[in-house]
Design an enzyme around this catalytic site. Structure first.
Site, PDB file in Angstrom:
ATOM      1  N   LYS A  31       0.831  -1.210   0.000  1.00  0.00           N
ATOM      2  CA  LYS A  31       0.000   0.000   0.000  1.00  0.00           C
ATOM      3  C   LYS A  31       0.862   1.255   0.000  1.00  0.00           C
ATOM      4  CE  LYS A  31      -3.229   2.543   2.989  1.00  0.00           C
ATOM      5  NZ  LYS A  31      -2.421   3.707   3.271  1.00  0.00           N
ATOM      6  N   LYS A  66       1.158  11.609   4.877  1.00  0.00           N
ATOM      7  CA  LYS A  66       1.396  10.567   5.892  1.00  0.00           C
ATOM      8  C   LYS A  66       1.866   9.276   5.230  1.00  0.00           C
ATOM      9  CE  LYS A  66      -2.003   8.161   7.163  1.00  0.00           C
ATOM     10  NZ  LYS A  66      -2.043   6.750   6.866  1.00  0.00           N
TER      11      LYS A  66
END
Length: 149
Positions: A22, A91
């Site tokens: 991811k 992030k």
């Protein structure tokens, strides 16, 4: 449920493999957005139409998700609403770069992408859409990509 939202993939038996997958994917998505913003801003400054640029790029070797989806849907029409927050993108890229560094893998370009997202977040807020990175590039280049141009 997975068939409705996407295609399930088996990333391996090692814990954390799917998380790393991811992070790698999100780094690539952010990187193509940043570098495409720079390239298209350069073209606009040289007098090229950003829609035409995307058309040419999308049938050429530079084709990517930013020029195929993000520019036509969110940047050229000046909506900046593709659907992913700058703070979340920042992030994810930060986590990816940090994990790579912990593994002893330098991330020179990834670090630059992280920095661009940090600037975008500081300027437009973490809730802004991550396509707002194009607005940072526009400001630095002294151009407007899209319908106001």
């Amino acid at each position: 449920m997975f068939k409705v939202v996407g295609k399930p993939f088996f990333c391996g038996d090692k814990p954390g493999a799917a998380q790393v997958m991811k992070l790698c994917n999100n780094l690539l998505a952010a990187a193509t957005l940043v570098v495409s913003s720079e390239a298209i801003a350069m073209g606009v400054k040289a007098g090229l139409d950003p829609k035409l640029m995307c058309e040419v790029i999308n049938v050429s070797s530079g084709r990517n998700s930013a020029t195929q989806d993000k520019f036509p849907r969110a940047i050229i029409p000046r909506r900046f609403d593709f659907g992913f927050a700058t703070g979340l993108s920042h992030k994810d890229v930060r986590l990816c770069v940090d994990e790579a560094e912990a593994m002893g893998i330098p991330m020179v370009v990834g670090s630059a992408v992280r920095q661009m997202l940090a600037v975008t977040s500081a300027k437009f807020g973490p809730e802004s859409d991550f396509t707002s990175v194009a607005r940072v590039v526009e400001e630095w280049a002294g151009v407007t990509i899209g319908e106001e141009a």
